[in-house]
Design a protein around this motif. Structure first.
Motif, PDB file in Angstrom:
ATOM      1  N   UNK A  96      -1.705 -59.403 -62.257  1.00  0.00           N
ATOM      2  CA  UNK A  96      -2.370 -59.023 -63.498  1.00  0.00           C
ATOM      3  C   UNK A  96      -1.596 -59.611 -64.666  1.00  0.00           C
ATOM      4  N   UNK A  97      -2.224 -59.644 -65.819  1.00  0.00           N
ATOM      5  CA  UNK A  97      -1.539 -60.191 -66.990  1.00  0.00           C
ATOM      6  C   UNK A  97      -0.782 -59.125 -67.774  1.00  0.00           C
ATOM      7  N   UNK A  98      -1.187 -57.849 -67.615  1.00  0.00           N
ATOM      8  CA  UNK A  98      -0.576 -56.799 -68.424  1.00  0.00           C
ATOM      9  C   UNK A  98      -0.638 -55.455 -67.706  1.00  0.00           C
ATOM     10  N   UNK A  99       0.423 -54.684 -67.890  1.00  0.00           N
ATOM     11  CA  UNK A  99       0.455 -53.286 -67.458  1.00  0.00           C
ATOM     12  C   UNK A  99       1.055 -52.497 -68.616  1.00  0.00           C
ATOM     13  N   UNK A 100       0.380 -51.411 -68.962  1.00  0.00           N
ATOM     14  CA  UNK A 100       0.770 -50.599 -70.104  1.00  0.00           C
ATOM     15  C   UNK A 100       1.130 -49.186 -69.655  1.00  0.00           C
ATOM     16  N   UNK A 134       2.700 -37.615 -79.304  1.00  0.00           N
ATOM     17  CA  UNK A 134       1.824 -37.187 -80.391  1.00  0.00           C
ATOM     18  C   UNK A 134       0.567 -38.047 -80.351  1.00  0.00           C
ATOM     19  N   UNK A 135      -0.577 -37.425 -80.623  1.00  0.00           N
ATOM     20  CA  UNK A 135      -1.856 -38.132 -80.493  1.00  0.00           C
ATOM     21  C   UNK A 135      -1.995 -39.356 -81.380  1.00  0.00           C
ATOM     22  N   UNK A 136      -1.530 -39.290 -82.608  1.00  0.00           N
ATOM     23  CA  UNK A 136      -1.734 -40.410 -83.537  1.00  0.00           C
ATOM     24  C   UNK A 136      -0.584 -41.409 -83.544  1.00  0.00           C
ATOM     25  N   UNK A 137       0.366 -41.247 -82.644  1.00  0.00           N
ATOM     26  CA  UNK A 137       1.523 -42.141 -82.596  1.00  0.00           C
ATOM     27  C   UNK A 137       1.480 -42.972 -81.317  1.00  0.00           C
ATOM     28  N   UNK A 138       1.658 -44.274 -81.481  1.00  0.00           N
ATOM     29  CA  UNK A 138       1.666 -45.198 -80.351  1.00  0.00           C
ATOM     30  C   UNK A 138       3.100 -45.398 -79.900  1.00  0.00           C
ATOM     31  N   UNK A 139       3.357 -45.053 -78.639  1.00  0.00           N
ATOM     32  CA  UNK A 139       4.655 -45.304 -78.036  1.00  0.00           C
ATOM     33  C   UNK A 139       4.414 -45.718 -76.595  1.00  0.00           C
ATOM     34  N   UNK A 140       5.098 -46.753 -76.169  1.00  0.00           N
ATOM     35  CA  UNK A 140       4.918 -47.173 -74.793  1.00  0.00           C
ATOM     36  C   UNK A 140       5.675 -48.429 -74.450  1.00  0.00           C
ATOM     37  N   UNK A 141       5.542 -48.784 -73.173  1.00  0.00           N
ATOM     38  CA  UNK A 141       6.117 -50.011 -72.634  1.00  0.00           C
ATOM     39  C   UNK A 141       4.961 -50.875 -72.139  1.00  0.00           C
ATOM     40  N   UNK A 142       4.933 -52.105 -72.619  1.00  0.00           N
ATOM     41  CA  UNK A 142       3.858 -53.030 -72.267  1.00  0.00           C
ATOM     42  C   UNK A 142       4.494 -54.242 -71.595  1.00  0.00           C
TER      43      UNK A 142
END
Length: 141
Positions: free
Chosen positions: A62-66, A72-80
């Motif tokens: 695959x090209x991407x895994x997130x 918090x609902x309105x906050x974007x946090x993650x590893x891509x």
């Protein structure tokens, strides 16, 4: 807000990091989100394949895994995780330049973290329109 760029098992240095960070913030703001800790990890096909097997039990490239790390609902946090091998192959396959394809995949991950899916035809069409918006936003910034 912290957007970080890393590489695993490859030598890849994202060009225009500051412009990319500002662009990602604009994408988030366009959907009324704010950026928290966001990590992009550029890697090889094999590295991402192993993540796909280990964490998702998918035996495909695959090209991407997130991975969503937000609390918090309105906050974007993650590893891509992004396979640069796939980005290059997909650019050739779809007759796109690599920078555009990279922008598509970078934005694809952040849209997933905002809750957009791409499993059904309708979801995929909406995701493609969001990616197109993001690419234009980058090209015009």
């Amino acid at each position: 807000m912290a957007v970080n760029f890393f590489s695993e098992e490859i030598n890849f240095d994202l060009p225009q990091k500051l412009k990319r960070k500002a662009w990602l913030k604009k994408i988030a703001q366009s959907e009324n989100f704010k950026l928290g800790e966001l990590n992009y990890i550029f890697c090889s096909d094999e590295y991402l394949y192993q993540i796909n097997v280990d964490y998702l039990n998918h035996h495909t490239y695959t090209d991407i895994i997130t991975f969503d790390n937000s609390e918090e609902e309105e906050t974007i946090e993650g590893d891509i995780f992004i396979s640069i091998d796939r980005v290059k192959d997909n650019a050739t396959k779809h007759e796109e330049n690599e920078e555009s394809e990279l922008s598509r995949v970078l934005s694809h991950g952040i849209f997933h973290l905002m809750g957009y899916k791409d499993k059904s035809k309708e979801q995929a069409e909406l995701m493609r329109s969001k990616e197109a918006f993001a690419i234009k936003l980058y090209e015009n910034s």
